[in-house]
Every structure is written in C-alpha cells, then in structure tokens.
Write a protein that holds these residues in place. Structure first.
Motif, short mmCIF file in Angstrom:
data_model
loop_
_atom_site.label_atom_id
_atom_site.label_comp_id
_atom_site.label_asym_id
_atom_site.label_seq_id
_atom_site.Cartn_x
_atom_site.Cartn_y
_atom_site.Cartn_z
N LYS A 36 0.83 -1.21 0.00
CA LYS A 36 0.00 0.00 0.00
C LYS A 36 0.87 1.26 0.00
N THR A 37 1.98 1.20 0.73
CA THR A 37 2.91 2.33 0.74
C THR A 37 3.47 2.58 -0.66
N ASP A 38 3.90 1.51 -1.31
CA ASP A 38 4.42 1.63 -2.67
C ASP A 38 3.39 2.28 -3.59
N SER A 39 2.14 1.89 -3.43
CA SER A 39 1.08 2.41 -4.29
C SER A 39 0.88 3.91 -4.09
N ILE A 40 0.86 4.35 -2.83
CA ILE A 40 0.63 5.76 -2.52
C ILE A 40 1.78 6.62 -3.05
N ILE A 41 3.02 6.20 -2.79
CA ILE A 41 4.16 7.00 -3.20
C ILE A 41 4.33 6.97 -4.73
N THR A 42 4.09 5.83 -5.34
CA THR A 42 4.17 5.75 -6.81
C THR A 42 3.14 6.67 -7.45
N ALA A 361 -2.00 11.67 10.97
CA ALA A 361 -2.93 10.55 10.85
C ALA A 361 -4.00 10.62 11.93
N PRO A 362 -5.23 10.25 11.63
CA PRO A 362 -6.30 10.28 12.65
C PRO A 362 -5.96 9.47 13.89
N SER A 363 -5.18 8.39 13.72
CA SER A 363 -4.86 7.52 14.86
C SER A 363 -3.70 8.02 15.70
N ALA A 364 -3.04 9.09 15.28
CA ALA A 364 -1.94 9.63 16.08
C ALA A 364 -2.45 10.05 17.44
N SER A 365 -1.73 9.69 18.48
CA SER A 365 -2.20 9.98 19.83
C SER A 365 -2.02 11.45 20.18
N ALA A 366 -2.71 11.86 21.22
CA ALA A 366 -2.61 13.25 21.70
C ALA A 366 -1.22 13.55 22.24
N GLU A 367 -0.46 12.50 22.59
CA GLU A 367 0.90 12.68 23.10
C GLU A 367 1.92 12.88 21.97
N SER A 399 9.38 23.45 -8.95
CA SER A 399 8.75 24.70 -8.53
C SER A 399 7.96 24.48 -7.25
N ARG A 400 7.96 25.49 -6.39
CA ARG A 400 7.19 25.43 -5.16
C ARG A 400 5.68 25.45 -5.41
N ASP A 401 5.30 25.74 -6.64
CA ASP A 401 3.88 25.74 -6.97
C ASP A 401 3.29 24.33 -7.00
N HIS A 402 4.15 23.32 -7.01
CA HIS A 402 3.67 21.93 -7.00
C HIS A 402 3.07 21.62 -5.62
N ARG A 403 1.77 21.40 -5.58
CA ARG A 403 1.08 21.18 -4.30
C ARG A 403 0.39 19.82 -4.23
N GLN A 404 0.75 18.93 -5.13
CA GLN A 404 0.10 17.63 -5.14
C GLN A 404 0.39 16.82 -3.88
N LEU A 405 1.51 17.09 -3.23
CA LEU A 405 1.81 16.40 -1.97
C LEU A 405 0.68 16.61 -0.97
N TYR A 406 0.15 17.84 -0.95
CA TYR A 406 -0.94 18.17 -0.04
C TYR A 406 -2.28 17.69 -0.61
N GLU A 407 -2.48 17.95 -1.88
CA GLU A 407 -3.78 17.63 -2.49
C GLU A 407 -4.06 16.14 -2.52
N LEU A 408 -3.02 15.33 -2.65
CA LEU A 408 -3.19 13.88 -2.63
C LEU A 408 -3.13 13.31 -1.21
N ASN A 409 -2.89 14.18 -0.24
CA ASN A 409 -2.87 13.79 1.18
C ASN A 409 -1.89 12.64 1.43
N ILE A 410 -0.73 12.72 0.82
CA ILE A 410 0.21 11.60 0.81
C ILE A 410 0.77 11.30 2.20
N ARG A 411 1.25 12.31 2.90
CA ARG A 411 1.91 12.05 4.19
C ARG A 411 0.94 11.51 5.23
N THR A 412 -0.25 12.08 5.28
CA THR A 412 -1.25 11.60 6.25
C THR A 412 -1.67 10.17 5.94
N SER A 413 -1.85 9.88 4.65
CA SER A 413 -2.26 8.53 4.25
C SER A 413 -1.19 7.50 4.61
N LEU A 414 0.07 7.83 4.36
CA LEU A 414 1.16 6.92 4.70
C LEU A 414 1.26 6.74 6.21
#
Length: 425
Positions: A36-42, A361-367, A399-414
């Motif tokens: 699943k990780t491979d799929s998201i990053i690819t 991630a939603p499961s990240a603890s409050a700590e 270019s810093r205009d590339h915002r797909q990292l945010y739009e695809l929610n990559i870090r949170t999903s991983l």
C-alpha cells in the motif's frame, strides 16, 4: 497422569508455535502495508507531487521500514538513495534551535514565562512586544507577524543590490548564500530591525510565525557565549552520532548525495542544490533557526527517537524528561491552539476527523508531536505507540507551486497505514 517434563515441553512448544504464528502474521501485515505504501508514493511520483521520496518508520526504537522511491529529478538519472541528504526546511526548528532552548530552560538560563524582552533587549522599547513571553512565542500564540520576505531588501526591479550582495567574498561579505552570492556581514542586523519593528496582532490567538526562529541562534549565542552551530554539534548531533545532520553540507565534503530543491529564476538563477532553499535562511549565510539543516532519514530517526524517549537514547540523557514533556504538551488548548512549544501537535479533534481532513494521521495519539517542512519533509514521534515516522521528499522541484503532496494527502495517508499495521498486529 502427564509427566512434569512432558507438560513443560508442551508449554515450550506452544510458546514457540505462538511466537511463530505471530511472526508470520506480522510479516504478512508488513508486506501488505509495504504494498500500500508503494502504491501511494508511486501515485505521488506519477502525479508529480515529487520526483522521488523515502520513508523510514521505526517501532519501539527499531527501524521497521526504510525504502526509497523514484529519482532526485524528473530526468530519472540519479535514483534516490537512503544516504541522501535533504533540505529539511522548517523541520530545522525542532532539531536546531529548539533542543538548545530546551536545554537553556532546564538549566535556568531562560524562563518560558518572563518577558522575552529580558533576553532580547530591543523589544523592551516596543509596546506591543515587551511583555510577550517565550512560551507564547514558541506556541505561536504571541500574535507575531507570520512571515517577512527579506529578499525584497536585496532585489530592485529583479536585480540584486550590490550594497548587500557581492559575487565574491570580501572583508564585509563573508556569508555565502550560494555560488557567487555573498551577503554583507551586517545584513542580519537589518533583518533583526525589521522583526523588532514588525506588527503584533492585539488578538492573542493561534497564528503560525517563524520570525522568532530567525532570532534564536543569536539569542543562544548571547546567553551562552558560544556559537550556535558549535553548541548544536557539541550537545546533540555528535553525541547522537549523526554528524551528517547540520548546516552547509556542500562545504563539508560528505560523500552523500544532496537532493536538489527548486529551480530558482528570481534570486539564484539556478537549480538550488547543497544550499538552503529558504531565502531568509540563505541571507544568514545558510545558518538560521527557521531553516537550513540538512540530514538523512536515519539522522532524523535518531533525533526523534531521543525525543520520543523523553530525552534519553542509548544510555545517555540529553534532556530532562520533564522538559521534553512540557515542550511537547499542548499549551493553549482553550484558545483552539494545538501547538506545543516549538513542536507541532495533532489537530485538537483529530481523532474524530476523516483521513482527508486529519493532521497528522487520525490515529496519532494526543501525546504525539513533530513538524513538517516546506520542501516536502515531515517527522513525527508518538510515545504512546512507540512509532517514529520520517517522510522525505523534494516536492518543491522544479517549482514550489507543486502542491500535489498536499492535495493527494500523501503524508497523512502513509502515516495512517502504519497505525493500521500496529492495530492489526
């Protein structure tokens, strides 16, 4: 009647089989998580969120997953390697000035709750700043101006002012911002003056500002009498055995490849590589509190593992447990401010949010706690789950205009994938 030795043998065999089943189950889960990780990053690479990336995940102090993807640039010439050095951008804040501030607080040389102007005298004459505390500043509760573009001071109609920038070093131009770009030694004082004069919002509510982090290295030097880079090496990076984490990597002769960031058409007229991407940090000669650190994934893992252990790693204590707990605690929850002291924290209602709206991630603890970086970096530690998560990319290429990292929610999903992995173990 079953002989005692037979019963003991049965118990031993049962335990071995249980552990074997658990190991097989864990391996299957990790393979599925890896797929699943491979799929998201690819997907991210295909959609040009970044040309390449790497992910390191550790559980209970041991690296569980470390894999690289793609290339340094879209020409597919240099594949990403685990030893590559990345421009960490704002992750610098929690790995550079912050641990030194934490140490000065626990040693009694700084106080979180007295006016910051006690340590930065220029603010004593500023009505809107003289009572601001370090606690308010570090938790982004002080109302400071979010950002100032100091580059505008050295450019005029697209051309660099020779008053502040020269193409060769000289007695008054010792700070190198880039190849052929040397900054006047005193330019930092101009930056400090603008910060000192900058507006402060009278309404005290959460508003992210990195301005004070431009002041912190100088503050640390004033308080200690030692240079900021020296103290960072002495107290943290060298004893942590991560000498490759530091400033100005292009001057250190490391064999590690340095990942490029942005193709700068305004200021450096080049693909930025080996020098800090952030323009404000570059005007300090690349050594700043808001950005400028470079490091590899394993460097970040060790630093964040030390934080996750509340200041302790490999038999050595770097910070007091109570210090780390205080700095990683939400400071102003009643003001809808999720921040710790310098550290980012999950959204206050994060556990109730869908994946697309959560941070992290939603499961990240409050700590849990960490920080993100503008160049496409992200580090997070969760003491409750003993999970350290490191994601590195150069999403600002070309270019810093590339915002797909945010739009695809990559870090949170991983990030969520590995909480799901732990939940299913």
């Amino acid at each position: 009647m079953i002989p005692r030795y037979a019963f003991i043998l049965f118990i031993i065999l049962f335990s071995i089989l249980s552990k074997l089943r658990s190991q097989i189950h864990g391996n299957q889960l990790l393979k599925e998580t890896s797929r699943k990780t491979d799929s998201i990053i690819t997907k991210g690479i295909i959609n040009k969120a970044f040309p390449g990336a790497q992910l390191l995940v550790a559980v209970k102090g041991e690296i569980l997953f470390h894999k690289t993807y793609g290339y340094q640039t879209y020409d597919s010439l240099l594949p990403v390697e685990k030893t590559d050095l990345y421009d960490l951008a704002s992750v610098t804040k929690i790995l550079g000035p912050l641990p030194l501030l934490m140490k000065l607080v626990e040693e009694g040389q700084l106080d979180l709750d007295v006016p910051f102007s006690k340590y930065w005298p220029a603010w004593q004459s500023k009505k809107d700043k003289k009572e601001l505390t370090l606690r308010e500043i570090l938790s982004h509760q002080a109302g400071l101006t979010p950002y100032i573009v100091f580059l505008k001071e050295v450019l005029e109609k697209g051309k660099i002012k020779s008053r502040y920038i020269r193409t060769m070093p000289g007695k008054q131009f010792q700070k190198q911002a880039y190849d052929g770009i040397w900054v006047r030694n005193t330019f930092e004082h101009k930056i400090f003056r603008e910060i000192n004069r900058s507006a402060v919002d009278s309404i005290k509510e959460y508003s992210y500002s990195g301005l004070a982090f431009l002041l912190f290295p100088k503050l640390i030097e004033k308080v200690t009498g030692n240079s900021y880079p020296y103290l960072l090496r002495k107290e943290f990076t060298f004893p942590l055995n991560i000498p490759s984490l530091g400033y100005l990597p292009s001057k250190k002769g490391f064999p590690n490849s340095i990942i490029p960031t942005e193709l700068d058409s305004l200021y450096r007229k080049d693909l930025v590589k080996g020098y800090v991407h952030d323009e404000n940090a570059s005007l300090f000669g690349g050594v700043s509190g808001n950005a400028g650190l470079f490091g590899k994934a394993t460097d970040l893992f060790r630093f964040m593992q030390m934080y996750q252990n509340y200041g302790h790693l490999d038999g050595r204590r770097y910070l007091k447990e109570e210090t780390v707990k205080e700095f990683t605690r939400i400071q102003y929850p009643n003001n809808k401010n999720r921040r710790g002291l310098g550290f980012d924290k999950p959204l206050l209602d994060n556990a109730l949010k869908d994946l697309k709206d959560a941070y992290p991630a939603p499961s990240a603890s409050a700590e849990s706690f960490g920080h993100s970086g503008f160049t496409g970096t992200f580090v997070w530690a969760d003491p409750k789950y003993q999970l350290v998560f490191i994601f590195l990319s150069n999403r600002v290429y070309p270019s810093r205009d590339h915002r797909q990292l945010y739009e695809l929610n990559i870090r949170t999903s991983l990030h969520q994938l590995f909480y799901d992995y732990l939940d299913k173990l």
